[in-house]
Design an enzyme around this catalytic site. Structure first.
Site, mmCIF file in Angstrom:
data_model
loop_
_atom_site.group_PDB
_atom_site.id
_atom_site.type_symbol
_atom_site.label_atom_id
_atom_site.label_comp_id
_atom_site.label_asym_id
_atom_site.label_seq_id
_atom_site.Cartn_x
_atom_site.Cartn_y
_atom_site.Cartn_z
ATOM 1 N N VAL A 15 0.830 -1.210 0.000
ATOM 2 C CA VAL A 15 0.000 0.000 0.000
ATOM 3 C C VAL A 15 0.864 1.259 0.000
ATOM 4 O O VAL A 15 0.577 2.229 -0.705
ATOM 5 C CB VAL A 15 -0.974 0.006 1.209
ATOM 6 C CG1 VAL A 15 -1.788 1.295 1.234
ATOM 7 C CG2 VAL A 15 -1.899 -1.196 1.150
ATOM 8 N N LYS A 97 -7.136 -1.904 9.149
ATOM 9 C CA LYS A 97 -8.508 -2.226 9.594
ATOM 10 C C LYS A 97 -8.539 -2.954 10.931
ATOM 11 O O LYS A 97 -9.431 -2.749 11.732
ATOM 12 C CB LYS A 97 -9.223 -3.055 8.539
ATOM 13 C CG LYS A 97 -8.394 -4.122 7.914
ATOM 14 C CD LYS A 97 -8.236 -3.871 6.427
ATOM 15 C CE LYS A 97 -7.083 -4.733 5.910
ATOM 16 N NZ LYS A 97 -6.967 -4.728 4.474
ATOM 17 N N GLU A 121 -10.454 5.762 5.068
ATOM 18 C CA GLU A 121 -11.235 5.224 3.945
ATOM 19 C C GLU A 121 -10.553 4.021 3.315
ATOM 20 O O GLU A 121 -11.231 3.090 2.855
ATOM 21 C CB GLU A 121 -11.443 6.334 2.901
ATOM 22 C CG GLU A 121 -12.491 6.039 1.868
ATOM 23 C CD GLU A 121 -13.892 5.918 2.445
ATOM 24 O OE1 GLU A 121 -14.309 4.774 2.677
ATOM 25 O OE2 GLU A 121 -14.560 6.953 2.638
ATOM 26 N N GLY A 179 -0.934 -9.134 -4.655
ATOM 27 C CA GLY A 179 -0.965 -8.185 -3.539
ATOM 28 C C GLY A 179 -2.353 -7.960 -2.969
ATOM 29 O O GLY A 179 -2.613 -6.973 -2.307
ATOM 30 N N GLU A 182 -3.947 -10.607 2.603
ATOM 31 C CA GLU A 182 -3.238 -10.196 3.811
ATOM 32 C C GLU A 182 -1.985 -11.068 3.959
ATOM 33 O O GLU A 182 -1.934 -12.189 3.436
ATOM 34 C CB GLU A 182 -4.133 -10.397 5.037
ATOM 35 C CG GLU A 182 -5.342 -9.490 5.069
ATOM 36 C CD GLU A 182 -4.955 -8.026 5.173
ATOM 37 O OE1 GLU A 182 -4.191 -7.671 6.079
ATOM 38 O OE2 GLU A 182 -5.402 -7.239 4.326
ATOM 39 N N ASP A 193 -10.707 -10.514 8.336
ATOM 40 C CA ASP A 193 -10.516 -9.206 7.687
ATOM 41 C C ASP A 193 -11.842 -8.505 7.372
ATOM 42 O O ASP A 193 -12.036 -7.354 7.755
ATOM 43 C CB ASP A 193 -9.652 -9.398 6.425
ATOM 44 C CG ASP A 193 -9.536 -8.131 5.618
ATOM 45 O OD1 ASP A 193 -8.625 -7.333 5.898
ATOM 46 O OD2 ASP A 193 -10.371 -7.923 4.721
ATOM 47 N N LYS A 197 -13.823 -4.857 8.907
ATOM 48 C CA LYS A 197 -14.426 -3.784 8.106
ATOM 49 C C LYS A 197 -15.891 -3.591 8.467
ATOM 50 O O LYS A 197 -16.383 -2.466 8.554
ATOM 51 C CB LYS A 197 -14.269 -4.104 6.627
ATOM 52 C CG LYS A 197 -12.806 -4.136 6.190
ATOM 53 C CD LYS A 197 -12.632 -4.866 4.874
ATOM 54 C CE LYS A 197 -11.159 -4.901 4.462
ATOM 55 N NZ LYS A 197 -10.936 -5.810 3.324
ATOM 56 N N GLY A 294 -5.553 -4.360 -3.543
ATOM 57 C CA GLY A 294 -4.509 -3.985 -4.486
ATOM 58 C C GLY A 294 -3.850 -2.691 -4.074
ATOM 59 O O GLY A 294 -4.454 -1.852 -3.400
#
Lengths: 406, 406
Positions: A15, A97, A121, A179, A182, A193, A197, A294
């Site tokens: 990221v 997250k 976000e 990618g 996790e 995950d 969220k 991604g």
């Protein structure tokens, strides 16, 4: 007025690199990376060495840095960084997250104490601006439910397995190569995950803080070959769906795989795409579809938070401030298709059994079950569970009445 | 800081009443309607008489009113109200797409002159927050195309005609009864209304002002029974699609009906729902789906603009400020299915003809044609035109090469 923001970035993985490139090609945004703090001293990196540091204080105590962008993996270290950044008067942008879901109430409080915003976000459904759009709904009674695909990696795997008949192992490896996954894939495949969220979305949709541990959850690891065959035979897809429902002053939630038919809005959401449908009082159903994983989609979401800081945007958490008295509850039921070894199956686990078959040494059941029971099955090796097509959460009062009504 | 906004509303039709109810049930929003100016003195209204006035100055020169909400039909009168409101230091919220599309460059300029914002999320696709989301994209080179269903009324009619085999006249009447249709239905069925919206979106997506008259447009009035039969026989839907494409420094656009197959994202967008897909550099495809017509969805979009004014939000028009040198062009071609009476058909109108049939006294052609030719056919009575499935805009340089390549 637009500010020229100075950024300090923690982490330069997938990221972080995505953010770097997206920022670099977005000339219109007035923000620049001043320092990137990383852990591994021996890794070679494609940027000038003086941009990097191994000392967190080069960011946290640097008076020239306005915004701390936290993009590391470790949720405990990330929370420490967040707290220190706020205490030092810096805004925080994060895509972590797990850290957010585990500490959201405290993070909300800290923003009030220090008067600096935390934006995230990029932590939920990557490129989909869902938190920003939920913030647009004022009162909690304006939203009745949220539902969607909240994990790009498992949706990618499901697409490859269902459409291209690839093996699960190969599909997971592909997702990792791209990618999407996790670093610990059990976070994806066991549904942790997306439950992080979902917990974050529940706070912004309904003003209720819920720990991700409270959300009943089972993932694509609970799917069997029989489930895949059943889907293909009946022209269904399987999606990993997170949902939350407000009814009678309570919030119910579930994270589960589900059979969806080709008229279902999530049927056509493929590969690493995510989708969230918000059902509200006036706009009715609003659906947001976009890439949920991604480096570039997540990087662009992180960038949109940085951009929002140039005009002093902050989450208002309006529904939390309204103290609406809503509480979280798992007293609900849902219709599932499950298969058990004979010694695992207990008829009394079901409120209602609609269909029951035995074949290949397994007992396959279609029936209604309370959420806590689903959780208890998670420890039973080999039990497969998928929500029935069109299945919805049935709050408990309604569920116990159902058998006599049928 | 949140402000307590005082609103002056022009018009109390479908959207005005929707706004009143939505605002009334949104306790969390600090805004109240101080005065509603209406035209018709004899109409009875369900609210206290002292809330109403017939004198526009009760709003425009009232120093206690911060925000003018313009919800009348007449685009000329609406523009006068907008100008006077800005000149008097008031922010403006409007849902008048025709007035906006016809005057957007001037409205942009006036906001800079007077320093007060004009917001208009309710003017484009009602409940879909598409302008707000396009504003999030910084540079114009981040967006390559926008495409979607931008008119709720005609999508409702198409759904009824295709799925329920209702007549066109009955479907239109239903759309009008439900408050989806414009007061002049030719604005919907001839495609004017969505071309206004497309012009507004082009400004926010690419920073180019284009008059709606420049956009080649044909509507659902160009559909024949043969088209409907063809769609049903081939398991296709028909959608009225607005699109804009950036290529080689030019912006191309088209508003046209199109056959879409069941793998197309717009296939399942039914009734008064609208959808817009934005294709960009990093997030790739983002799709927004929501109700595109009706008093409540439009009222809630107007309310979201009012809400945004409580934190001093304004459109930044970033891509306009970047002076990117993009220009609008109609030098593109597209593949269509069309039918003509023999005396109307001219082979030389086509760049390429893929298929040609004669039956029931009509010549039916599948072929590629330049956009200006489409427009010239609009005057020919009885010519039916629909874009071929998966047809995309082909900028002219590419189009003239195509025949020799095939």
């Amino acid at each position: 007025m637009k500010k020229n923001l100075q950024l300090g970035v923690f982490g330069f993985g997938c990221v972080g690199q995505g953010l770097y490139h997206v920022l670099n090609e977005t000339k219109g945004l007035k923000a620049e990376i001043r320092k990137i703090v990383v852990k591994n001293k021996s890794k070679s990196r494609p940027l000038p060495a003086d941009l990097f540091s191994f000392d967190r204080n080069d960011i946290l105590t640097n008076p020239e840095i306005d915004v701390v962008v936290e993009l590391i993996d470790d949720p405990v270290a990330a929370f420490e960084i967040l707290k220190e950044a706020l205490a030092n008067g810096k805004a925080v942008v994060t895509a972590n997250k797990r850290m957010l879901a585990d500490n959201l109430e405290e993070i909300y409080r800290l923003q009030q104490v220090y008067g600096k915003p935390v934006l995230y976000e990029g932590a939920v459904c990557a490129s989909i601006p869902i938190i920003r759009n939920l913030e647009e709904y004022y009162d909690n009674d304006l939203i009745s439910s949220i539902e969607g695909i909240m994990n790009g990696s498992t949706n990618y795997i499901l697409t490859k397995v269902m459409e291209e008949k690839k093996s699960y192992a190969e599909s997971l490896r592909q997702a990792q190569d791209l990618g999407f996954a996790e670093s610990d894939p059990t976070l994806d495949v066991r549904g942790y995950d997306p439950s992080f969220k979902l917990a974050i979305l529940i706070a912004h949709a309904f003003g209720v803080f819920v720990s991700p541990d409270q959300i009943i959850r089972f993932g694509i690891d609970r799917l069997s070959q029989t489930d895949l065959d059943f889907a293909v035979k009946n022209n269904l897809n399987i999606r990993l769906v997170g949902r939350a429902l407000k009814q009678n002053g309570k919030i119910y939630a579930l994270l589960a795989t589900q059979f969806v038919s080709n008229t279902h809005p999530l049927f056509g959401v493929r590969n690493e795409y995510n989708a969230v449908t918000v059902t509200g009082a006036f706009a009715e159903k609003q659906t947001f579809i976009g890439k949920g994983a991604g480096s570039y989609p997540t990087g662009s979401a992180v960038l949109s938070d940085i951009s929002a800081l140039t005009y002093d945007y902050r989450y208002e958490y309006k529904k939390i401030l309204q103290e609406n008295g809503l509480t979280f509850s798992n007293d609900a039921a849902v219709e599932i298709l499950a298969s058990f070894k004979p010694e695992q199956f207990r008829e009394e686990d079901f409120i209602e059994i609609k269909e029951r078959k035995s074949s290949s040494g397994l007992i396959t059941v279609r029936g209604t079950v309370v959420l806590n029971r689903l959780q208890s099955w998670s420890d039973l090796d080999g039990v497969s569970i998928v929500l029935a097509p069109e299945a919805a959460l049935i709050p408990f009062e309604a569920a116990i009445l159902q058998p006599s009504a049928s």
